[in-house]
Scaffold this motif. Structure first.
Motif, PDB file in Angstrom:
ATOM      1  N   ILE A  13       0.841  -1.195   0.000  1.00 17.13           N
ATOM      2  CA  ILE A  13       0.000   0.000   0.000  1.00 17.13           C
ATOM      3  C   ILE A  13       0.884   1.256   0.000  1.00 17.13           C
ATOM      4  CG2 ILE A  13      -1.682   1.337   1.336  1.00 17.13           C
ATOM      5  CD1 ILE A  13      -2.676  -1.449   2.426  1.00 17.13           C
ATOM      6  N   GLY A  14       1.954   1.228   0.786  1.00 18.13           N
ATOM      7  CA  GLY A  14       2.879   2.362   0.821  1.00 18.13           C
ATOM      8  C   GLY A  14       3.510   2.622  -0.532  1.00 18.13           C
ATOM      9  N   ILE A  15       3.909   1.556  -1.207  1.00 11.78           N
ATOM     10  CA  ILE A  15       4.481   1.702  -2.558  1.00 11.78           C
ATOM     11  C   ILE A  15       3.442   2.304  -3.492  1.00 11.78           C
ATOM     12  CG2 ILE A  15       5.352   0.438  -4.576  1.00 11.78           C
ATOM     13  CD1 ILE A  15       6.648  -1.541  -2.549  1.00 11.78           C
ATOM     14  N   TRP A  16       2.223   1.783  -3.445  1.00 10.61           N
ATOM     15  CA  TRP A  16       1.134   2.296  -4.296  1.00 10.61           C
ATOM     16  C   TRP A  16       0.946   3.797  -4.055  1.00 10.61           C
ATOM     17  CZ3 TRP A  16      -1.797   1.633  -8.385  1.00 10.61           C
ATOM     18  CH2 TRP A  16      -2.958   2.386  -8.515  1.00 10.61           C
ATOM     19  N   HIS A  17       0.823   4.180  -2.785  1.00 15.28           N
ATOM     20  CA  HIS A  17       0.581   5.588  -2.464  1.00 15.28           C
ATOM     21  C   HIS A  17       1.744   6.492  -2.862  1.00 15.28           C
ATOM     22  CE1 HIS A  17      -2.846   4.665   0.470  1.00 15.28           C
ATOM     23  NE2 HIS A  17      -3.336   5.196  -0.619  1.00 15.28           N
ATOM     24  N   SER A  18       2.970   5.961  -2.875  1.00 18.30           N
ATOM     25  CA  SER A  18       4.111   6.783  -3.279  1.00 18.30           C
ATOM     26  C   SER A  18       4.017   7.172  -4.761  1.00 18.30           C
ATOM     27  CB  SER A  18       5.439   6.076  -2.972  1.00 18.30           C
ATOM     28  OG  SER A  18       5.748   5.070  -3.910  1.00 18.30           O
ATOM     29  N   HIS A  19       3.292   6.395  -5.546  1.00 17.31           N
ATOM     30  CA  HIS A  19       3.114   6.676  -6.981  1.00 17.31           C
ATOM     31  C   HIS A  19       1.750   7.289  -7.287  1.00 17.31           C
ATOM     32  CE1 HIS A  19       6.724   4.639  -8.610  1.00 17.31           C
ATOM     33  NE2 HIS A  19       6.638   3.971  -7.477  1.00 17.31           N
ATOM     34  N   HIS A  20       0.760   6.984  -6.478  1.00 23.43           N
ATOM     35  CA  HIS A  20      -0.618   7.429  -6.728  1.00 23.43           C
ATOM     36  C   HIS A  20      -1.189   8.053  -5.449  1.00 23.43           C
ATOM     37  CE1 HIS A  20      -0.603   5.258 -10.559  1.00 23.43           C
ATOM     38  NE2 HIS A  20      -0.026   4.269  -9.916  1.00 23.43           N
ATOM     39  N   PRO A  21      -0.652   9.198  -5.033  1.00 22.19           N
ATOM     40  CA  PRO A  21      -1.037   9.767  -3.730  1.00 22.19           C
ATOM     41  C   PRO A  21      -2.488  10.229  -3.633  1.00 22.19           C
ATOM     42  CG  PRO A  21       0.382  11.288  -4.921  1.00 22.19           C
ATOM     43  CD  PRO A  21       0.372  10.005  -5.706  1.00 22.19           C
ATOM     44  N   THR A  22      -3.155  10.445  -4.760  1.00 24.95           N
ATOM     45  CA  THR A  22      -4.539  10.921  -4.692  1.00 24.95           C
ATOM     46  C   THR A  22      -5.556   9.792  -4.615  1.00 24.95           C
ATOM     47  OG1 THR A  22      -4.785  11.056  -7.097  1.00 24.95           O
ATOM     48  CG2 THR A  22      -3.943  13.024  -5.968  1.00 24.95           C
ATOM     49  N   LEU A  23      -5.111   8.564  -4.801  1.00 22.76           N
ATOM     50  CA  LEU A  23      -6.014   7.411  -4.703  1.00 22.76           C
ATOM     51  C   LEU A  23      -5.846   6.775  -3.332  1.00 22.76           C
ATOM     52  CD1 LEU A  23      -5.607   5.894  -8.254  1.00 22.76           C
ATOM     53  CD2 LEU A  23      -7.755   6.637  -7.233  1.00 22.76           C
ATOM     54  N   VAL A  24      -6.912   6.718  -2.566  1.00 22.49           N
ATOM     55  CA  VAL A  24      -6.872   6.184  -1.210  1.00 22.49           C
ATOM     56  C   VAL A  24      -7.242   4.701  -1.240  1.00 22.49           C
ATOM     57  CG1 VAL A  24      -7.794   6.388   1.132  1.00 22.49           C
ATOM     58  CG2 VAL A  24      -7.466   8.436  -0.273  1.00 22.49           C
ATOM     59  N   TYR A  25      -6.417   3.877  -0.611  1.00 19.83           N
ATOM     60  CA  TYR A  25      -6.622   2.430  -0.509  1.00 19.83           C
ATOM     61  C   TYR A  25      -7.423   2.182   0.766  1.00 19.83           C
ATOM     62  CZ  TYR A  25      -5.129  -2.551  -0.488  1.00 19.83           C
ATOM     63  OH  TYR A  25      -5.070  -3.929  -0.489  1.00 19.83           O
ATOM     64  N   ASN A  26      -8.737   1.966   0.624  1.00 20.90           N
ATOM     65  CA  ASN A  26      -9.636   1.724   1.750  1.00 20.90           C
ATOM     66  C   ASN A  26      -9.764   0.220   1.957  1.00 20.90           C
ATOM     67  OD1 ASN A  26     -10.866   4.576   2.229  1.00 20.90           O
ATOM     68  ND2 ASN A  26     -10.906   4.264   0.016  1.00 20.90           N
ATOM     69  N   GLU A  27      -9.154  -0.279   3.016  1.00 19.12           N
ATOM     70  CA  GLU A  27      -9.119  -1.719   3.271  1.00 19.12           C
ATOM     71  C   GLU A  27     -10.451  -2.259   3.769  1.00 19.12           C
ATOM     72  OE1 GLU A  27      -5.590  -3.198   5.396  1.00 19.12           O
ATOM     73  OE2 GLU A  27      -5.020  -1.078   5.500  1.00 19.12           O
ATOM     74  N   THR A  28     -10.685  -3.509   3.442  1.00 18.07           N
ATOM     75  CA  THR A  28     -11.795  -4.243   4.040  1.00 18.07           C
ATOM     76  C   THR A  28     -11.258  -4.894   5.315  1.00 18.07           C
ATOM     77  OG1 THR A  28     -11.288  -6.162   2.671  1.00 18.07           O
ATOM     78  CG2 THR A  28     -12.987  -4.657   1.839  1.00 18.07           C
ATOM     79  N   PRO A  29     -12.136  -5.316   6.234  1.00 22.37           N
ATOM     80  CA  PRO A  29     -11.667  -5.901   7.504  1.00 22.37           C
ATOM     81  C   PRO A  29     -10.802  -7.140   7.275  1.00 22.37           C
ATOM     82  CG  PRO A  29     -14.012  -5.437   7.598  1.00 22.37           C
ATOM     83  CD  PRO A  29     -13.590  -5.234   6.178  1.00 22.37           C
ATOM     84  N   LYS A  30      -9.625  -7.155   7.905  1.00 21.66           N
ATOM     85  CA  LYS A  30      -8.711  -8.294   7.754  1.00 21.66           C
ATOM     86  C   LYS A  30      -9.112  -9.469   8.651  1.00 21.66           C
ATOM     87  CE  LYS A  30      -6.501  -6.048   4.803  1.00 21.66           C
ATOM     88  NZ  LYS A  30      -7.128  -6.148   3.502  1.00 21.66           N
ATOM     89  N   THR A  31     -10.011  -9.231   9.592  1.00 16.79           N
ATOM     90  CA  THR A  31     -10.443 -10.304  10.499  1.00 16.79           C
ATOM     91  C   THR A  31     -11.606 -11.104   9.931  1.00 16.79           C
ATOM     92  OG1 THR A  31     -11.899  -8.758  11.645  1.00 16.79           O
ATOM     93  CG2 THR A  31      -9.673  -9.064  12.553  1.00 16.79           C
ATOM     94  N   GLN A  32     -12.089 -10.694   8.758  1.00 14.30           N
ATOM     95  CA  GLN A  32     -13.225 -11.370   8.123  1.00 14.30           C
ATOM     96  C   GLN A  32     -12.861 -11.747   6.686  1.00 14.30           C
ATOM     97  OE1 GLN A  32     -15.908 -12.116   9.913  1.00 14.30           O
ATOM     98  NE2 GLN A  32     -14.971 -11.071  11.660  1.00 14.30           N
ATOM     99  N   PRO A  33     -13.504 -12.770   6.137  1.00 13.66           N
ATOM    100  CA  PRO A  33     -13.197 -13.195   4.761  1.00 13.66           C
ATOM    101  C   PRO A  33     -13.903 -12.326   3.718  1.00 13.66           C
ATOM    102  CG  PRO A  33     -14.842 -14.648   5.703  1.00 13.66           C
ATOM    103  CD  PRO A  33     -14.457 -13.682   6.792  1.00 13.66           C
ATOM    104  N   ALA A  34     -13.483 -11.075   3.591  1.00 15.44           N
ATOM    105  CA  ALA A  34     -14.083 -10.150   2.630  1.00 15.44           C
ATOM    106  C   ALA A  34     -13.813 -10.609   1.200  1.00 15.44           C
ATOM    107  CB  ALA A  34     -13.538  -8.743   2.851  1.00 15.44           C
TER     108      ALA A  34
END
Length: 156
Positions: A13-34
């Protein structure tokens, strides 16, 4: 293993944001099988659905041993595509090769163009989940040739 994978995903995610800072990576819950790992947004609007995988692998192995074919559970690809289709946004695949600290990004499906990557589906034995075990299931082998290859972009 889950903690290591989570740390690797954070790096991707950090690598992605370093190239695409205006696109926000909104995660789904990691404790559930999203069904998807994240939704990319910009200015409050949904821009893409993301499937993210992290592999303990280097580029040379991925390119030469696996012929740049990304193995993903076919059911996951179909579920992610259905969500992207309902939201009328692209499905993007993130494959993080941890050994080389390299993020591969590819548009897999687009609401106007359909499938953008070729893939085959084969029934294979793979690890059941992040903690091990074995499962036989339909897996997609997505061709990642020519995809965007990102490394951490340093400021300045």
């Amino acid at each position: 293993r889950g903690q290591v994978s989570l740390e690797q995903e954070r790096r991707a995610i950090g690598i992605w944001h370093s190239h695409h800072p205006t696109l926000v990576y909104n995660e789904t819950p990691k404790t559930q099988p999203a069904a998807v790992d994240a939704i990319l947004t910009r200015d409050g609007f949904c821009r893409a659905v993301v499937e993210t995988k992290c592999r303990e692998m280097d580029w040379d192995t991925f390119a030469h041993t696996y012929d740049e074919q990304w193995l993903v559970t076919f059911r996951k690809v179909l579920e992610a595509k259905e969500i992207a289709e309902k939201l009328f946004v692209p499905l993007i695949g993130f494959l993080y090769l941890a050994t080389d600290d390299l993020l591969l990004c590819a548009r897999i499906w687009d609401p106007e163009k359909g499938w953008l990557r070729t893939f085959t589906v084969q029934k294979t034995e793979t690890q059941k989940n992040i903690n091990g075990g074995k499962a036989i299931r339909d897996n997609a082998f997505i061709d990642m040739r020519g995809c965007e290859q990102l490394r951490m972009k340093e400021d300045g």
